[in-house]
Structures are given as structure tokens and as C-alpha cells.
Design a protein around this motif. Sequence first.
Motif, mmCIF file in Angstrom:
data_model
loop_
_atom_site.group_PDB
_atom_site.id
_atom_site.type_symbol
_atom_site.label_atom_id
_atom_site.label_comp_id
_atom_site.label_asym_id
_atom_site.label_seq_id
_atom_site.Cartn_x
_atom_site.Cartn_y
_atom_site.Cartn_z
ATOM 1 N N PHE A 1 131.608 -115.303 52.721
ATOM 2 C CA PHE A 1 130.777 -114.242 52.277
ATOM 3 C C PHE A 1 129.895 -113.454 51.618
ATOM 4 O O PHE A 1 128.646 -114.481 51.642
ATOM 5 N N HIS A 2 130.729 -112.591 50.970
ATOM 6 C CA HIS A 2 129.996 -111.994 49.946
ATOM 7 C C HIS A 2 129.999 -112.964 48.602
ATOM 8 O O HIS A 2 128.394 -112.752 47.752
ATOM 9 N N ILE A 3 130.413 -114.381 48.327
ATOM 10 C CA ILE A 3 130.242 -115.304 47.154
ATOM 11 C C ILE A 3 128.755 -116.197 47.471
ATOM 12 O O ILE A 3 127.743 -116.184 46.581
ATOM 13 N N GLY A 4 128.413 -116.453 49.419
ATOM 14 C CA GLY A 4 127.527 -116.532 49.301
ATOM 15 C C GLY A 4 126.183 -115.741 49.338
ATOM 16 O O GLY A 4 124.860 -116.598 48.820
ATOM 17 N N LEU B 1 115.477 -127.643 43.401
ATOM 18 C CA LEU B 1 116.669 -126.705 43.471
ATOM 19 C C LEU B 1 116.936 -125.962 43.882
ATOM 20 O O LEU B 1 117.885 -125.384 44.718
ATOM 21 N N ALA B 2 115.296 -124.937 44.787
ATOM 22 C CA ALA B 2 116.374 -124.529 45.612
ATOM 23 C C ALA B 2 117.263 -124.516 46.928
ATOM 24 O O ALA B 2 117.896 -123.611 47.407
ATOM 25 N N VAL B 3 116.396 -125.644 46.835
ATOM 26 C CA VAL B 3 117.273 -125.820 48.286
ATOM 27 C C VAL B 3 118.610 -126.386 48.553
ATOM 28 O O VAL B 3 119.435 -125.825 49.098
ATOM 29 N N VAL B 4 118.870 -127.046 47.481
ATOM 30 C CA VAL B 4 120.146 -127.985 47.335
ATOM 31 C C VAL B 4 121.367 -126.230 46.851
ATOM 32 O O VAL B 4 122.328 -126.522 47.699
ATOM 33 N N SER B 5 120.799 -126.172 46.170
ATOM 34 C CA SER B 5 121.454 -124.503 44.987
ATOM 35 C C SER B 5 121.634 -123.439 46.504
ATOM 36 O O SER B 5 122.501 -122.737 46.824
ATOM 37 N N GLY B 6 120.238 -123.054 47.298
ATOM 38 C CA GLY B 6 120.101 -121.901 47.880
ATOM 39 C C GLY B 6 121.449 -122.733 49.491
ATOM 40 O O GLY B 6 121.997 -121.533 50.541
ATOM 41 N N GLY B 7 121.066 -124.077 49.572
ATOM 42 C CA GLY B 7 121.403 -124.210 50.771
ATOM 43 C C GLY B 7 123.115 -124.468 50.662
ATOM 44 O O GLY B 7 124.109 -123.880 51.723
ATOM 45 N N THR B 8 123.103 -125.256 50.048
ATOM 46 C CA THR B 8 124.936 -124.709 49.664
ATOM 47 C C THR B 8 125.602 -123.837 49.634
ATOM 48 O O THR B 8 126.259 -122.736 50.474
ATOM 49 N N ALA B 9 125.044 -122.313 48.662
ATOM 50 C CA ALA B 9 124.887 -121.512 49.383
ATOM 51 C C ALA B 9 125.007 -120.832 50.511
ATOM 52 O O ALA B 9 125.912 -119.648 51.110
ATOM 53 N N GLY B 10 123.810 -120.794 51.357
ATOM 54 C CA GLY B 10 123.403 -120.383 52.609
ATOM 55 C C GLY B 10 124.769 -120.737 53.161
ATOM 56 O O GLY B 10 125.456 -120.266 54.698
ATOM 57 N N LEU C 1 125.752 -112.665 47.556
ATOM 58 C CA LEU C 1 125.901 -112.473 46.343
ATOM 59 C C LEU C 1 124.323 -113.425 45.518
ATOM 60 O O LEU C 1 123.583 -113.504 44.927
ATOM 61 N N PHE C 2 124.321 -115.092 45.604
ATOM 62 C CA PHE C 2 124.468 -116.320 45.159
ATOM 63 C C PHE C 2 122.926 -116.011 45.350
ATOM 64 O O PHE C 2 121.667 -116.264 44.848
ATOM 65 N N LEU C 3 122.402 -115.287 47.013
ATOM 66 C CA LEU C 3 121.372 -116.058 48.151
ATOM 67 C C LEU C 3 120.275 -115.127 47.290
ATOM 68 O O LEU C 3 119.073 -114.697 47.472
ATOM 69 N N LEU C 4 121.026 -113.176 47.255
ATOM 70 C CA LEU C 4 120.285 -112.364 46.908
ATOM 71 C C LEU C 4 119.659 -112.746 45.552
ATOM 72 O O LEU C 4 118.189 -112.202 45.861
ATOM 73 N N PHE C 5 120.238 -113.234 44.678
ATOM 74 C CA PHE C 5 119.925 -113.034 42.781
ATOM 75 C C PHE C 5 119.189 -114.455 43.109
ATOM 76 O O PHE C 5 118.086 -114.059 42.690
ATOM 77 N N GLY C 6 119.333 -114.776 43.996
ATOM 78 C CA GLY C 6 118.340 -116.696 43.815
ATOM 79 C C GLY C 6 116.984 -116.433 44.728
ATOM 80 O O GLY C 6 116.031 -116.423 44.037
ATOM 81 N N GLN D 1 119.583 -114.534 60.987
ATOM 82 C CA GLN D 1 118.756 -114.493 59.232
ATOM 83 C C GLN D 1 119.146 -115.901 58.697
ATOM 84 O O GLN D 1 118.161 -116.668 58.080
ATOM 85 N N LEU D 2 120.419 -115.528 58.547
ATOM 86 C CA LEU D 2 121.281 -116.971 57.797
ATOM 87 C C LEU D 2 120.393 -118.510 58.396
ATOM 88 O O LEU D 2 119.823 -119.249 57.908
ATOM 89 N N VAL D 3 120.896 -118.368 59.705
ATOM 90 C CA VAL D 3 120.457 -119.983 61.005
ATOM 91 C C VAL D 3 118.779 -120.250 60.551
ATOM 92 O O VAL D 3 118.433 -120.954 60.264
ATOM 93 N N LEU D 4 118.096 -118.874 61.012
ATOM 94 C CA LEU D 4 116.959 -119.077 59.864
ATOM 95 C C LEU D 4 116.670 -119.447 58.496
ATOM 96 O O LEU D 4 115.895 -120.579 58.469
ATOM 97 N N GLY D 5 117.129 -119.041 57.852
ATOM 98 C CA GLY D 5 117.377 -118.925 56.754
ATOM 99 C C GLY D 5 117.200 -121.113 56.314
ATOM 100 O O GLY D 5 116.901 -121.759 55.374
ATOM 101 N N LEU D 6 118.463 -121.457 57.423
ATOM 102 C CA LEU D 6 118.626 -122.411 56.935
ATOM 103 C C LEU D 6 117.727 -123.264 58.014
ATOM 104 O O LEU D 6 117.639 -124.819 57.466
#
Length: 241
Positions: free
Chosen positions: A56-59, A90-99, A61-66, A137-142
Amino acid sequence: MTRAVHDFLFTVYPYICLAVFLLGSLARFDRDQYTWKSDSSQLLRSGQLRWGSNLFHIGILFLLFGHTVGLLTPHWLYEPFISAGQKQMLAVVSGGTAGLLCFIGLTLLLQRRLSDPRIRATSQPTDIAILVVLWAQLVLGLVTLPFSVHHRDGGTMMILADWAQGIVTFRPNASALAVVDWPFKAHMVLGMTLFLLFPFTRLVHVWSGLASVGYLFRPYQVVRSRRLNLAADRTEPRRPA
């Protein structure tokens, strides 16, 4: 959604949420410093917590920064290096992985808190409520990811970035969001609501995490061993009286 509600949500509501976020955090720090923490339940059950918390925290933190960099960086600053469409993919791939990592971790944390009687008994109602809101919120983001892939030209990302930068510069333009698909709008409204709820939940411990960055730049602490000092006193020759 009527025009009046739409304009309120994306013109006035962001400033209400930011005001409560800042002033509420300050008031809680001033009045209830003993609640300025995230209560740990590790002693009750540690195994699942380790996986859930780390993912959760790894994901998150990356999402907040991104999200911060992606939405608030002006287009002219990155345009010489990457196009809007490339940035969106790039946001779709990286954000999707972190999400996805964040979603798995948060699901583990939520299942752990709801299924374990001891943890649930020691949980505040706001602890469970904020986890449910974050999960939604994570579900909506995905859900927004397929819509982003469909609009590969980066147009949607540009509209969202212009709106976010307009909020920061006090020039909000809600009318530009009329063409944005509903998952993005729902994701934005719930994200702003998280800022509104922030001061009243355990999320306030995020401030302490940001403040801990100063720990890296602190001066060295000089520590003198009392045992070594006593040994030095015993071995030091003394003058005769």
C-alpha cells in the motif's frame, strides 16, 4: 449532473477541501497532538500487515508523487522531451502498476481489519471509513485506465492538468471538464473529498512522514559513553596530594 452542481464541484469545492485540509490539520496539531499518529495493530497480527502495508505505501507514495508532478508540471516544460500522448501512456503504465500494487495492499489491510475480531474491536469508525474511501478511490483510478488508453492523443490529460494548474493559480475553468468522461470526474471529486476528510482521520500522520525528511539533514549528535569516561578516570595517573 446539472451545470450548477458541475461548476460548484470543480470551482468552489476544491477550495473548501483545501481550506479544511490545511486549517483542520493545524487545529488538530494544536489541540490533539496525542492523536497525531497511526495506531499500530502489529502486535495483534503481523503477517498480513507486513505485505499489505508495504504494498500500500509503495503504491500510494508513487501515485501521490506521480499525480502531483503529472498534473502540476506545465506542458511547455516537458514538451521538448516527450509529447502529451507519450506522457499519458507513461502515466497509464506506471500509474496502473502502482495503482494495482496499492489496491492489493489496501485490500489486504481492509480485509485484515474487518475479519479479525480483535483488530476490529480496537479500530475507530474513522479507521475503517477512510480505508473504504481509499479503496473506492483506487477502484475509480483503475477504471479510468481504459478511458486513458482510448484517448491516446493526451487530450484528456491536458484538460485535467490545465484544470489542476488553474486551481493552484486561482483561475479554475470547470467548463473545460465538460468533455471529460465520468470516471475521471468521479475520481477527482472523491480525491478532493479525501483532502476534506484528512484532518479528522489517521491520515494526518502523513504530515509527520513529510516532516521526517528533515531527519536526513540534521546535525550529527555527539554521544559520549559514560562507561568510557569512567574507565579513563580510573587509568589516568593522579598527582600525590
